[in-house]
Enzyme design. Structure first.
Site, PDB file in Angstrom:
ATOM      1  N   ASP A 147      -0.104   6.623  -4.128  1.00  0.00           N
ATOM      2  CA  ASP A 147      -1.209   6.194  -4.831  1.00  0.00           C
ATOM      3  C   ASP A 147      -1.550   7.202  -6.004  1.00  0.00           C
ATOM      4  O   ASP A 147      -1.587   6.734  -7.133  1.00  0.00           O
ATOM      5  CB  ASP A 147      -2.399   6.150  -3.757  1.00  0.00           C
ATOM      6  CG  ASP A 147      -2.277   4.888  -3.182  1.00  0.00           C
ATOM      7  OD1 ASP A 147      -1.466   3.996  -3.389  1.00  0.00           O
ATOM      8  OD2 ASP A 147      -2.998   4.647  -2.396  1.00  0.00           O
ATOM      9  N   HIS A 203       0.827  -1.172  -0.080  1.00  0.00           N
ATOM     10  CA  HIS A 203       0.014   0.046  -0.021  1.00  0.00           C
ATOM     11  C   HIS A 203       0.957   1.080  -0.236  1.00  0.00           C
ATOM     12  O   HIS A 203       2.183   1.261   0.175  1.00  0.00           O
ATOM     13  CB  HIS A 203      -1.006  -0.031   1.085  1.00  0.00           C
ATOM     14  CG  HIS A 203      -2.001  -1.075   1.037  1.00  0.00           C
ATOM     15  ND1 HIS A 203      -3.114  -0.556   0.103  1.00  0.00           N
ATOM     16  CD2 HIS A 203      -2.592  -1.934   1.824  1.00  0.00           C
ATOM     17  CE1 HIS A 203      -3.928  -1.551   0.224  1.00  0.00           C
ATOM     18  NE2 HIS A 203      -3.673  -2.578   1.003  1.00  0.00           N
TER      19      HIS A 203
END
Length: 386
Positions: free
Chosen positions: A166, A136
């Site tokens: 991200d 992540h």
């Protein structure tokens, strides 16, 4: 709208991929969100909700269409390949190998549509020893060495409030890669594979940190970098009312103006002083800033060019005159959304439609692919589409 002639098939979920395709949709691309027949994009189910879907889902998936297909079935694959024939771009964010196992690899899709641009957004890219491990945002920042600097000598690294890897490492480079591939296709007539690694792009972000290390091989310590706590002129200070003031007075003229307003003119020659003096400066400036409230300081700096700003809450940001003037928050069907950020004089982006219900456009899109109503009903009956 600049991307009005392009069709994008979006197999992504959660944040990086949907953010990428949101940008494409906001500027005119027909983005078809391809979701499974059960849960769809997981972000639909987060709280808080607007109607049956989450506020996050509505923000990231406005201006898109939704088709719901079970890609694990042969018939579902056939339906998807019919969509691919008429598409310009496919975007997916599975781990490497997932699309291959589904029988929908880049080579398979390219054999159906040689002009296709296929963009894969992953944590570590399609190659290398980390290619297949999960991750992540926080993990990509860690491997890149960037998270190391989100702290100082006394405190451990802090988790950033926004998803840097991200969005900055995944979504935005994917948009750039897709647009570059579309430009190249106009010249060569050929599609290509766009491999976007969030780790790669976070490393690419570190232009104010990494070049100095590569040149001198001296490892900077957290809190010592100019733009992350090393200098008194580039810091956040607490005010009398427990609010915060950001100072970005890097240039001599801004630093001089700042020091004059806070009545610390003796600090003017110390802009580039050694690190131990910078820490003393910060202490002295903090004592001075704590003498007044945030509003009082903003009044003091109102007519002064010193690169000083209040640290806003979200409520304050949405009421800020600059945010209002730039129309950064707009409404779709009575719900507020973050507006397209790139202002274009002739072909601006628009908030046109709210996010789709799961499978909302399945029937219409399949009819447009030449699939008969009878076959559509049969696919529904077999739970291959929704």
């Amino acid at each position: 709208m600049p991307l009005r002639s392009y069709r994008v098939l979006d197999l992504t979920r959660l944040l990086p991929g949907p953010y990428c395709t949101m940008l494409l949709a906001d500027y005119g691309a027909e983005v078809i969100k391809v979701e499974d027949t059960k849960l769809g994009d997981y972000s639909r189910w987060y709280d808080p909700k607007i109607d049956e879907n989450s506020a996050l889902f509505h923000s990231l998936n406005r201006n898109k269409k939704s088709i719901s297909i079970d890609l694990k079935t042969e018939k579902g694959k056939e339906v998807f390949l019919k969509l691919v024939k008429g598409a310009d771009v496919v975007v997916e964010s599975f781990r490497p190998g997932v699309m291959d196992r589904l029988g929908l690899s880049y080579n398979t899709l390219q054999s159906v549509n040689p002009d296709l641009i296929y963009c894969a957004i992953t944590g570590y890219g399609q190659t290398g020893p980390y290619a297949n491990i999960p991750g992540h945002d926080i993990n990509y920042l860690s491997y890149a060495g960037l998270l190391h600097f989100f702290g100082d000598k006394e405190t451990p690294p802090k988790v950033p409030a926004a998803q840097i890897a991200d969005i900055g490492g995944g979504a935005m480079p994917a948009v750039i890669g897709i647009l570059m591939a579309l430009i190249e296709r106009k010249a060569s007539g050929k599609g290509q594979f766009v491999d976007v690694s969030m780790l790669d792009n976070v490393v690419y972000w570190m232009q104010t940190i990494l070049p100095e290390y590569l040149a001198a091989e001296i490892e900077p310590k957290p809190g010592e970098l100019t733009l992350s706590g090393g200098k008194a002129c580039y810091e956040v200070y607490e005010t009398k009312d427990n609010r915060y003031l950001s100072v970005g007075a890097l240039e001599p003229k801004f630093w001089e103006a700042f020091c004059k307003v806070i009545e610390k003119e003796e600090c003017i020659p110390l802009l580039d002083a050694p690190l131990h003096i910078q820490h003393q400066l910060k202490g002295d400036i903090q004592k001075k800033i704590q003498e007044k409230t945030l509003q009082e300081w903003m009044i003091e700096f109102a007519e002064v060019d010193a690169c000083v700003a209040p640290v806003h809450t979200l409520e304050e940001m949405t009421r800020d005159p600059q945010v209002l003037a730039r129309q950064l928050i707009q409404s779709i069907n009575g719900h507020l959304n973050i507006a397209p950020p790139v202002k274009m004089s002739n072909t601006p982006g628009h908030l046109r439609n709210k996010a789709p219900v799961l499978g909302e456009h399945t029937e219409t899109l399949l009819k447009n692919c030449g699939i008969s109503i009878e076959e559509i009903e049969q696919l529904k009956g077999n739970n291959i589409i929704n």
